[in-house]
Design an enzyme around this catalytic site. Structure first.
Site, PDB file in Angstrom:
ATOM      1  N   CYS A 214       0.899  -1.231   0.001  1.00 10.53           N
ATOM      2  CA  CYS A 214      -0.112   0.020   0.001  1.00 10.53           C
ATOM      3  C   CYS A 214       0.863   1.301   0.081  1.00 10.53           C
ATOM      4  O   CYS A 214       2.137   1.097  -0.093  1.00 10.53           O
ATOM      5  CB  CYS A 214      -0.902   0.158   1.137  1.00 10.53           C
ATOM      6  SG  CYS A 214      -1.912  -1.358   1.525  1.00 10.53           S
TER       7      CYS A 214
HETATM    8  N1  GLN Z   1      -2.194  -6.694   4.286  1.00 11.62           N
HETATM    9  C1  GLN Z   1      -2.945  -5.352   4.267  1.00 11.62           C
HETATM   10  C2  GLN Z   1      -4.332  -5.257   3.466  1.00 11.62           C
HETATM   11  O1  GLN Z   1      -4.559  -6.233   2.894  1.00 11.62           O
HETATM   12  C3  GLN Z   1      -2.165  -4.292   3.754  1.00 11.62           C
HETATM   13  C4  GLN Z   1      -1.639  -4.387   2.287  1.00 11.62           C
HETATM   14  C5  GLN Z   1      -0.700  -3.578   1.851  1.00 11.62           C
HETATM   15  O2  GLN Z   1       0.151  -3.147   2.252  1.00 11.62           O
HETATM   16  N2  GLN Z   1      -0.480  -3.886   0.305  1.00 11.62           N
HETATM   17  O3  GLN Z   1      -5.023  -4.521   3.504  1.00 11.62           O
END
Ligand code: GLN
Length: 276
Positions: free
Chosen positions: A2
């Site tokens: 993210c």
């Molecule tokens: N694992 C978390 C989610 O699915 C954050 C994912 C990420 O950092 N891409 O929301």
């Protein structure tokens, strides 16, 4: 992967922090530069939190940020001295839901997690157990029990992680397991990595006055001046004052001060600090 961003400084339009620069957070949703596995684009929703008179509030949408007209038409009409925003790339197997979009809130806090905890249900249950043993040894009344994971807003590693972190942040008189947000983050990250050495846990935490963050696998940069402090997964422009933060760091930023400690160290001794 993210992408997230936190800001503390003079009052600005909330939407400005999402749209600012040629490589804005919105642009990072479809053209991130520093991908380190776990996704290609951040199209699984977004969220923006801001503070007014000490109270945090937020706007979230499970759709891609570039499809939401509120980003240009509403968020720029709101103003705040502090913003925490994130665009999401959902981990495979985790729900595509508004409740899973950061920032997650509690009390005056806003929180975002960039990364993934493999086998998160098993790992975070083990982490809770370790925290409970530590609390019992310290003679504390607060418990850390598996049932607390039922309080998670979404069935994601990030939402479960937030349950643990906010329990550590909640002050327990006369002293809890963690005295400060920094020690809470350090305790949480080191315990997670003990059980899951390949965990990716870049956390971003804000209370409207300061920002705290960890780097554990993913990128993070800081832009701190006397007037404002910004932590962001990727710089939004080519300002030469951006600093790339080292991996495995615990970061505390506020206007005029950036403190970086190594997460590898047993004690929270500052290894590098910049005070302007
Ligand atoms: N694992 C978390 C989610 O699915 C954050 C994912 C990420 O950092 N891409 O929301």
């Amino acid at each position: 992967m993210c992408r997230h961003l936190g800001y503390v400084g003079p009052v600005v339009p909330v939407g400005d922090l999402v749209l600012r620069g040629p490589h804005s957070l919105r642009t990072q949703s479809w053209a991130p530069r520093d991908m380190r596995g776990g996704g290609t684009i951040n199209a699984d929703g977004f969220g923006v939190a801001w503070w007014v008179d000490g109270t945090v509030t937020r706007y979230r949408n499970a759709d891609p940020i570039w499809t939401d007209p509120a980003v240009e038409e509403v968020l720029p009409q709101l103003t705040s001295h502090a913003v925490l925003a994130a665009v999401r790339s959902a981990t495979v197997g985790m729900p595509l839901d508004r409740s899973a979009c950061a920032p997650l809130l509690w009390d005056r806090w806003a929180f975002s997690h960039n990364g993934v905890i493999p086998q998160w249900r098993t790992v975070l249950t083990a982490v809770l157990s370790d925290l409970d043993v530590a609390a019992t040894r310290a003679g504390l009344t607060r418990r850390y029990e598996t049932s607390h994971l039922l309080e998670a807003e979404a069935q994601t590693d990030s939402a479960a992680l937030w349950v643990l972190l906010r329990r550590l942040l909640d002050p327990e008189p006369p002293a809890g397991l963690a005295e400060t947000p920094g020690t809470a983050l350090r305790l949480l990250i080191t315990t997670i990595v003990h059980h899951a050495p390949d965990a990716r846990v870049n956390l971003l935490l804000g209370d409207g006055n300061a920002l705290w963050a960890t780097t554990c696998y993913h990128s993070l940069s800081a832009l701190v001046t006397d007037d404002f402090a910004i932590l962001a997964s990727e710089p939004y422009d080519d300002d030469p004052r951006w600093q790339a933060l080292p991996d495995r760091s615990l970061v505390h930023a506020e206007p005029g001060a950036l403190h970086i400690e190594s997460l590898e160290m047993a004690e929270s001794t500052s290894t590098e600090s910049l005070t302007r």
